[in-house]
Design an enzyme around this catalytic site. Structure first.
Site, PDB file in Angstrom:
ATOM      1  N   HIS A 159       1.495  -3.066  -2.270  1.00 15.51           N
ATOM      2  CA  HIS A 159       1.476  -3.673  -3.601  1.00 15.51           C
ATOM      3  C   HIS A 159       2.324  -4.942  -3.708  1.00 15.51           C
ATOM      4  O   HIS A 159       1.918  -5.922  -4.333  1.00 15.51           O
ATOM      5  CB  HIS A 159       1.947  -2.658  -4.645  1.00 15.51           C
ATOM      6  CG  HIS A 159       1.114  -1.426  -4.688  1.00 15.51           C
ATOM      7  ND1 HIS A 159      -0.168  -1.409  -5.173  1.00 15.51           N
ATOM      8  CD2 HIS A 159       1.379  -0.146  -4.289  1.00 15.51           C
ATOM      9  CE1 HIS A 159      -0.671  -0.185  -5.097  1.00 15.51           C
ATOM     10  NE2 HIS A 159       0.252   0.586  -4.557  1.00 15.51           N
ATOM     11  N   HIS A 200       7.878   4.989  -8.609  1.00 14.16           N
ATOM     12  CA  HIS A 200       6.892   5.053  -7.523  1.00 14.16           C
ATOM     13  C   HIS A 200       6.521   3.639  -7.102  1.00 14.16           C
ATOM     14  O   HIS A 200       6.495   3.328  -5.912  1.00 14.16           O
ATOM     15  CB  HIS A 200       5.652   5.829  -7.986  1.00 14.16           C
ATOM     16  CG  HIS A 200       4.599   5.958  -6.924  1.00 14.16           C
ATOM     17  ND1 HIS A 200       3.445   6.664  -7.118  1.00 14.16           N
ATOM     18  CD2 HIS A 200       4.499   5.443  -5.660  1.00 14.16           C
ATOM     19  CE1 HIS A 200       2.692   6.601  -6.019  1.00 14.16           C
ATOM     20  NE2 HIS A 200       3.309   5.855  -5.133  1.00 14.16           N
ATOM     21  N   GLU A 204       5.364   0.622  -0.530  1.00 13.97           N
ATOM     22  CA  GLU A 204       5.069  -0.098  -1.764  1.00 13.97           C
ATOM     23  C   GLU A 204       5.073  -1.610  -1.533  1.00 13.97           C
ATOM     24  O   GLU A 204       4.268  -2.335  -2.129  1.00 13.97           O
ATOM     25  CB  GLU A 204       6.078   0.281  -2.853  1.00 13.97           C
ATOM     26  CG  GLU A 204       5.908   1.700  -3.354  1.00 13.97           C
ATOM     27  CD  GLU A 204       4.529   1.967  -3.916  1.00 13.97           C
ATOM     28  OE1 GLU A 204       4.128   1.277  -4.875  1.00 13.97           O
ATOM     29  OE2 GLU A 204       3.826   2.850  -3.389  1.00 13.97           O
TER      30      GLU A 204
END
Length: 230
Positions: free
Chosen positions: A126, A80, A122
């Protein structure tokens, strides 16, 4: 005259108090900004491994699905993300707009993160907080995933399995020497196992953390749907 001076003094005290409060707030905001969402300024990573069959069943229930991830190819645990974390909380969206990813980087990651949309998200949320450029960040994800051995019983799950979250944690601990209960956590969504999250230092060594435990699954048992396709 006395009351007039008293009122003036009171107004002055209120003004000084408000001014002091504004200075404190400004100083607090500056101190927070120095840390909050500053690329590369974090304490550790969380590697999040999603149980793909749970994701696909939930996506189907919502009326949509990622064809690449939930089509014919069987996926078990997929990445993930690799998330920079503070000891309390986490940074996100540290560069707006995020530097664009090349198609080559996205294509190179589809074996671990089988949806382009996931890869872009992502990176934006992040990856931009890692302090790394795009290619280096995704190379870090690949190294982090390679450092984790998936327990054999979850590699080819052909039938639904009911498990206790602690049982899954123990399986990962057994398969990965050096991993402890303090560094791994299981999350769930309703009755299904969602993810296994593992805390790693910046150089990808197992490390204890309290942060992931606060988001851990509190159910006694959860279901792991079987792997699709294959």
């Amino acid at each position: 005259m006395f009351h007039s001076r008293l009122r003036s003094l009171s107004r002055l005290m209120i003004s000084l108090t408000l001014a002091a409060g504004l200075v404190t707030l400004a100083g607090g905001a500056k101190a927070q900004d120095k840390r909050q969402n500053a690329p590369g300024e974090f304490d550790f990573y969380v590697l999040s491994l999603s149980w793909s069959p749970s994701f696909c069943e939930e996506a189907a229930e919502r009326g949509g699905r990622s064809q690449m991830q939930c089509g014919g190819r069987p996926y078990a645990f997929v990445v993930h993300g690799l998330w920079p974390q503070y000891e309390n909380g986490f940074p996100e969206y540290c560069q707006r707009p995020a530097p664009r990813l090349s198609r080559n980087i996205v294509s190179s990651m589809l074996d671990l993160m089988p949806a382009p949309g996931l890869i872009f998200n992502e990176w934006d949320k992040h990856g931009t907080c890692s302090g790394l450029e795009g290619r280096s960040y995704f190379e870090m994800i690949r190294k982090a995933r390679a450092a984790i051995k998936i327990p054999a019983e979850y590699l080819d799950l052909s039938q639904a399995k009911t498990v206790a979250p602690a049982e899954v944690e123990e399986a990962f601990i057994k398969a990965n020497p050096g991993l402890s209960n303090a560094a791994v956590s299981v999350t769930c969504n309703r009755t299904r196992l969602s993810e296994v999250r593992i805390c790693l230092s910046k150089d990808l060594q197992f490390r204890a953390c309290d942060e992931i435990e606060r988001r851990a699954c509190r159910r006694d048992q959860v279901t792991m749907p079987p792997i699709r396709g294959g």
